[in-house]
Design an enzyme around this catalytic site. Structure first.
Site, PDB file in Angstrom:
ATOM      1  N   ASP A   1      34.832  40.271  48.821  1.00 53.73           N
ATOM      2  CA  ASP A   1      34.123  39.702  47.674  1.00 53.73           C
ATOM      3  C   ASP A   1      35.144  38.922  46.835  1.00 53.73           C
ATOM      4  OD1 ASP A   1      32.777  39.170  45.312  1.00 53.73           O
ATOM      5  OD2 ASP A   1      31.844  41.156  45.176  1.00 53.73           O
ATOM      6  N   HIS A   2      34.954  37.600  46.782  1.00 53.75           N
ATOM      7  CA  HIS A   2      35.945  36.765  46.111  1.00 53.75           C
ATOM      8  C   HIS A   2      35.939  36.950  44.590  1.00 53.75           C
ATOM      9  CE1 HIS A   2      39.072  33.937  46.203  1.00 53.75           C
ATOM     10  NE2 HIS A   2      38.608  33.095  47.110  1.00 53.75           N
ATOM     11  N   ARG A   3      34.938  37.634  44.041  1.00 51.79           N
ATOM     12  CA  ARG A   3      34.973  37.972  42.618  1.00 51.79           C
ATOM     13  C   ARG A   3      36.040  39.015  42.336  1.00 51.79           C
ATOM     14  NH1 ARG A   3      29.007  40.045  41.633  1.00 51.79           N
ATOM     15  NH2 ARG A   3      29.695  41.210  43.483  1.00 51.79           N
TER      16      ARG A   3
END
Length: 460
Positions: free
Chosen positions: A430-432
């Site tokens: 998850d790039h968040r």
């Protein structure tokens, strides 16, 4: 008096369940805590124990029906009489029997789903015996018998000695329903007397039954051509839950996938040496267990991959433990139960936990609680001969690692070309929560342990 048993919450707030099969029929005498039916939720197959003793008055659903939580399932005629005492009599009686009633309630109050009621004796519960028809009656109208409910009791002119209900596993019973086979007519081939998938398929082949007779599938012609057909199946159970979770994950978490191909020859040699180690003879240690250990070690160095995005609280939750999810392909679909506190386990303990988890998942008995609370997941696509993929993150987690197949192929080794065991790792995150640098370093550390298992001794 008549007691109505309603479908309870089976865990995780699931709103409904599908009735798999009844274990009782109308008119049966049942005991407290006797299994009434099996229901399938979006996560597992659950047995419903009876909260009352008495006689079955009515069944409010049929096999294949989807029942909402709180809806009536079965009516039971009990021997208890409605209270008719006056207020004065009630008040007087209450003073004399309060302590006795409290003790009885504490001992006999049934738990509708879970551990069940306290046992009233040391004897095991006895199953209801099934009557069997004579060979002449059985052959008279096989089609009618097969179309009858699984637990229907027929009254033949001549009866054989009573025997137990045929023993089988939930996946085998599901296969029998799809093929239209009554398990009462199937003989178990093995010494265990448990009906297997092969027994059901062999019987169906003898009787000329196919999956076209499935209760939960309807085959409809799409065109006038007899060879062009399509099968329509209702979306429910594990497939429905998996689809909703994957769509939510794909459209909520911005996925990034990175790949790394590593030489795992040293790990293969280590695993081969384990097979000759007498102290490890009871443990099935494979590449998945080693990868699981490598993940636990690497997460200690890269905690951002062991975290959760809490949108409602506007916080990032970083876990100080690892609940490691292991994706398992079953006959009911994909499930991801997790191993609690996997980071505290040795390699042998991880291997044992993975084996036990897989066995329970294949039987369809994984509890809903075992499929929640995961912090990181692994999926082993290599067992299907696949080299790599882009796995979708399990909702609520930061990343998932896919293990590809181990292949023997030419590879650079010490300045020369040699045949080596090679594997591709695929990490989706998850790039968040995870930046590209963090994801790449984590994957490199996992690959480093698989390339040189002794490297794990250098990490905390």
């Amino acid at each position: 008096m008549t007691e109505v048993f309603r479908l309870p919450d089976l865990g995780e707030g699931l709103p409904e369940a599908e009735l798999v099969q009844w274990h009782v029929a109308e008119g049966d005498e049942i005991a407290l805590n006797q299994t009434l039916a099996e229901v399938e939720t979006a996560k597992a197959i659950v047995e419903l124990p009876s909260p009352f003793a008495g006689r079955v008055g009515a069944l409010h659903a049929a096999a294949g029906d989807v029942i909402a939580v709180g809806s009536p399932v079965i009516s039971i005629e009990t021997n208890a009489e409605p209270a008719t005492q006056t207020d004065a009599e009630t008040e007087s009686a209450a003073a004399d029997s309060a302590s006795h009633r409290g003790a009885v309630d504490a001992a006999a109050l049934p738990n509708l789903v879970g551990y069940g009621a306290a046992a009233r004796s040391s004897e095991r519960p006895r199953r209801r015996a099934r009557r069997t028809v004579s060979s002449g009656a059985a052959s008279a109208d096989t089609a009618v018998l097969e179309a009858a409910p699984h637990d229907a009791i027929h009254t033949p002119a001549v009866t054989a000695p009573a025997h137990e209900r045929p023993r089988s596993t939930p996946p085998v019973r599901a296969l029998a329903r799809r093929l239209g086979v009554d398990l009462a007519l199937v003989d178990a081939a093995g010494a265990s007397e448990i009906i297997s998938r092969d027994d059901v398929e062999a019987y169906a082949e003898r009787m000329g039954l196919t999956a076209d007779a499935a209760e939960d599938a309807v085959t409809v012609p799409e065109t006038s051509s007899a060879t062009e057909r399509a099968t329509r199946s209702p979306i429910r159970g594990v497939r429905k839950h998996t689809a909703a979770a994957m769509v939510a994950s794909a459209f909520t978490a911005p996925h990034v996938t990175t790949f790394l191909t590593v030489d795992v020859t040293a790990t293969s040699e280590m695993l081969a040496s384990f097979k000759s180690d007498r102290s490890l003879v009871d443990h099935r240690i494979g590449i998945l267990a080693v990868a699981a250990k490598a993940v636990c070690v690497a997460l200690g160095q890269h905690p951002s991959l062991n975290s959760r995005w809490d949108d409602s609280a506007n916080e990032i939750i970083e876990f100080q433990y690892v609940n490691l999810g292991i994706a398992a392909a079953t006959g009911r679909g994909l499930v991801v139960p997790n191993i609690r506190d996997a980071d505290q386990m040795t390699l042998a303990e991880l291997a044992d936990a993975i084996a036990a988890l897989a066995d329970v998942a294949r039987s369809g008995k994984t509890a809903p609680a075992d499929m929640s609370g995961g912090t990181f997941s692994i999926t082993n696509v290599g067992v299907f001969g696949v080299d790599a993929g882009t796995p979708i993150i399990n909702p609520g987690e930061a990343a998932i690692l896919a293990l590809g197949a181990v292949r023997r192929q030419p590879w650079e080794h010490r300045g020369e070309i040699a045949l080596r065991d090679v594997m591709t790792l695929s990490l989706s995150f998850d790039h968040r929560l995870v930046d590209g640098e963090q994801g790449a370093k984590f994957l490199r550390d996992v690959g480093g342990v698989l390339e040189m298992p002794g490297r794990a001794m250098l990490l905390r």
